[in-house]
Enzyme design. Structure first.
Site, PDB file in Angstrom:
ATOM      1  N   CYS A 133       0.819  -1.217   0.000  1.00 15.99           N
ATOM      2  CA  CYS A 133       0.000   0.000   0.000  1.00 15.99           C
ATOM      3  C   CYS A 133       0.853   1.269   0.000  1.00 15.99           C
ATOM      4  CB  CYS A 133      -0.942  -0.015   1.202  1.00 15.99           C
ATOM      5  SG  CYS A 133      -0.156  -0.399   2.788  1.00 15.99           S
ATOM      6  N   HIS A 249      -2.627   6.484   4.672  1.00 15.61           N
ATOM      7  CA  HIS A 249      -1.195   6.549   4.948  1.00 15.61           C
ATOM      8  C   HIS A 249      -0.630   7.878   4.437  1.00 15.61           C
ATOM      9  CE1 HIS A 249      -1.490   2.538   6.188  1.00 15.61           C
ATOM     10  NE2 HIS A 249      -0.861   1.900   5.219  1.00 15.61           N
TER      11      HIS A 249
END
Length: 349
Positions: A133, A249
Site C-alpha cells: 500500500c 497513509h
C-alpha cells in the site's frame, strides 16, 4: 463480463473491493465472495447494502476455478501461498494483494498509472501482484519526477494508519483510545495487531526486523519501487512508522534528481498526472491530511501531494508530502484497476 471472486471478502480490503465493484468500476457478471469457514453462507450483498449480483460466502477450498475468471486475493500471505497458484494453474487470472509473489520474476508487479506496459501480455503464471500500500502512493508520486528530471535517490518516512492492520487494527485503536481517554495512565498491553499499544503513540516498527535492522515494511518500500519503475539501481531508504490514525497513509518523501528543477516545474509535472491532486501554497489548507482525504469518495480515489519544495541550496533536492487512502489507492482500487486493464487488453470477456 467477468466472474470475479474476492478472496477475503469479509476483511477490510475485501469489503472495499465489493464497494468499488458496486460503484461500477469494473463490469461484472457475478461476484463470488470468499471467506473463512465461520463466514460460510453470509449474505454480504444484504449486509453491505449492495446491488451486485452476488453469491453467498464460500471458502476458498470450495471455490470451483471453473466458476470464476478473476480471483482477487485479499486474505493475507498464508492464504495466497496456499491457494493462489492452484487457481492460477486452472487458468484463473489471480490478482494478489499480499507480498507472496511480488518479487518473482514471472509475476508482474503493477500500478496501472505507472507501468501498464507490464501487462502488455497476459503472464504465463496467470499471477499479477498488487504492490504494498505504501509503495503504490509513493511510486505514483515518483513517476512524474522521474520523467521530469530522472530519479537518483529516495528517502521516505511513512506514517501508516491503523487500517493497515485490517478490521482488527481499527477496532484495537478505537478500543484502546477510549481506554486512555477514560484513564490517561492506561498503558495497554504489548502485542496485539501492532506489537505495541498504538493509541496516542508512534510505533517505528512495522513487521519483523532483519539482520540489517530493516523491518519487513521497509524492505518492501526499498525493493518494490525498483521493480515497478524499472530502476533496479535506484537508491531507496525507508523508515516505516505506525501512527494512531484510523485511515490513510502519509509519507514524507525526499528525492534527489539528476537535473535541476524548480518547485513550480515539479508541481506542474505532478498536476498534469492523472490520479494525482496537488495542493499548493495558494490552497487553504495548503496540504492534504488523512482525515481530509478520507472524507470524500472522490478524494479517496486520488493520491494527494502537498508541501512540494525544492531545497534553496540544492536545485536537485525535492521534498513532498504524500497522502492516500491505503484501502483504496493502496489496495482495493489498484487491484480492480489491474482487472480493468486486463479487460482492456482483451484477456477477459
Amino acid at each position: 463480463m467477468p466472474r470475479i471472486a474476492i478472496i477475503g471478502a469479509t476483511g477490510a480490503v475485501g469489503r472495499e473491493c465489493l464497494t468499488l465493484l458496486d460503484s461500477g468500476i469494473v463490469p461484472v457478471e457475478r461476484v463470488l465472495p470468499v471467506g473463512s469457514a465461520r463466514s460460510v453462507g453470509r449474505d454480504l450483498r444484504a449486509e453491505l447494502a449492495l446491488s451486485l449480483p452476488m453469491a453467498p460466502v464460500v471458502t476458498v477450498e470450495d471455490l470451483d476455478p471453473r466458476a470464476v475468471d478473476v480471483a482477487v486475493f485479499c486474505a493475507g500471505v498464508d492464504v495466497s501461498n496456499r491457494e493462489a497458484e492452484r487457481l492460477a494453474a486452472a487458468g484463473v487470472l489471480v490478482v494478489d494483494n499480499s507480498s507472496a509473489f511480488r518479487m518473482r520474476p514471472d509475476v508482474p508487479l503493477v500500478v496501472p498509472q505507472v507501468n501498464p506496459g507490464a501487462l502488455a501480455d497476459r503472464p504465463a503464471s496467470h499471477l499479477v501482484a498488487n504492490p504494498n500500500c505504501s509503495t503504490i502512493q509513493l511510486v505514483r508520486a515518483l513517476a512524474p519526477l522521474h520523467e521530469l528530471a530522472t530519479l537518483d535517490s529516495v528517502v521516505v518516512a511513512t506514517y501508516q494508519a491503523a487500517s493497515g492492520g485490517g478490521l482488527r487494527g481499527l477496532a484495537e485503536l478505537a478500543r484502546g483510545s477510549r481506554e486512555v481517554l477514560d484513564d490517561p495512565g492506561a498503558r495497554g498491553e504489548p502485542g496485539g495487531r501492532f506489537g505495541q499499544p498504538l493509541p496516542f503513540d508512534l510505533i517505528p516498527e512495522i513487521g519483523l526486523q532483519d539482520d540489517w535492522g530493516l523491518t519487513h515494511e521497509e524492505r518492501k518500500l526499498v525493493r518494490e519501487p525498483r521493480k515497478i519503475l524499472g530502476l533496479p539501481e535506484l537508491r531507496v531508504s525507508a523508515t516505516a512508522v505506525r501512527v494512531p490514525v484510523f485511515h490513510c497513509h502519509s509519507e514524507a518523501v525526499h528525492v534527489r534528481v539528476r537535473e535541476p528543477v524548480t518547485t513550480g516545474a515539479v508541481e506542474k509535472a505532478l498536476a498534469v498526472t492523472p490520479g494525482l491532486r496537488v495542493h499548493t501554497r495558494a490552497d487553504s489548507p495548503s496540504y492534504p491530511t488523512p482525515r481530509s482525504v478520507f472524507a470524500r469518495p472522490e478524494d479517496r480515489a486520488l493520491v494527494h501531494v502537498g508541501r512540494v519544495r525544492v531545497e534553496p541550496e540544492d536545485p536537485r533536492a525535492v521534498a513532498m508530502w504524500v497522502v492516500a487512502d491505503n484501502l483504496w489507492v493502496g489496495a482495493a482500487l489498484n487491484a480492480l484497476q489491474i482487472v480493468e486493464l486486463a479487460l482492456e487488453q482483451g484477456w477477459l470477456k
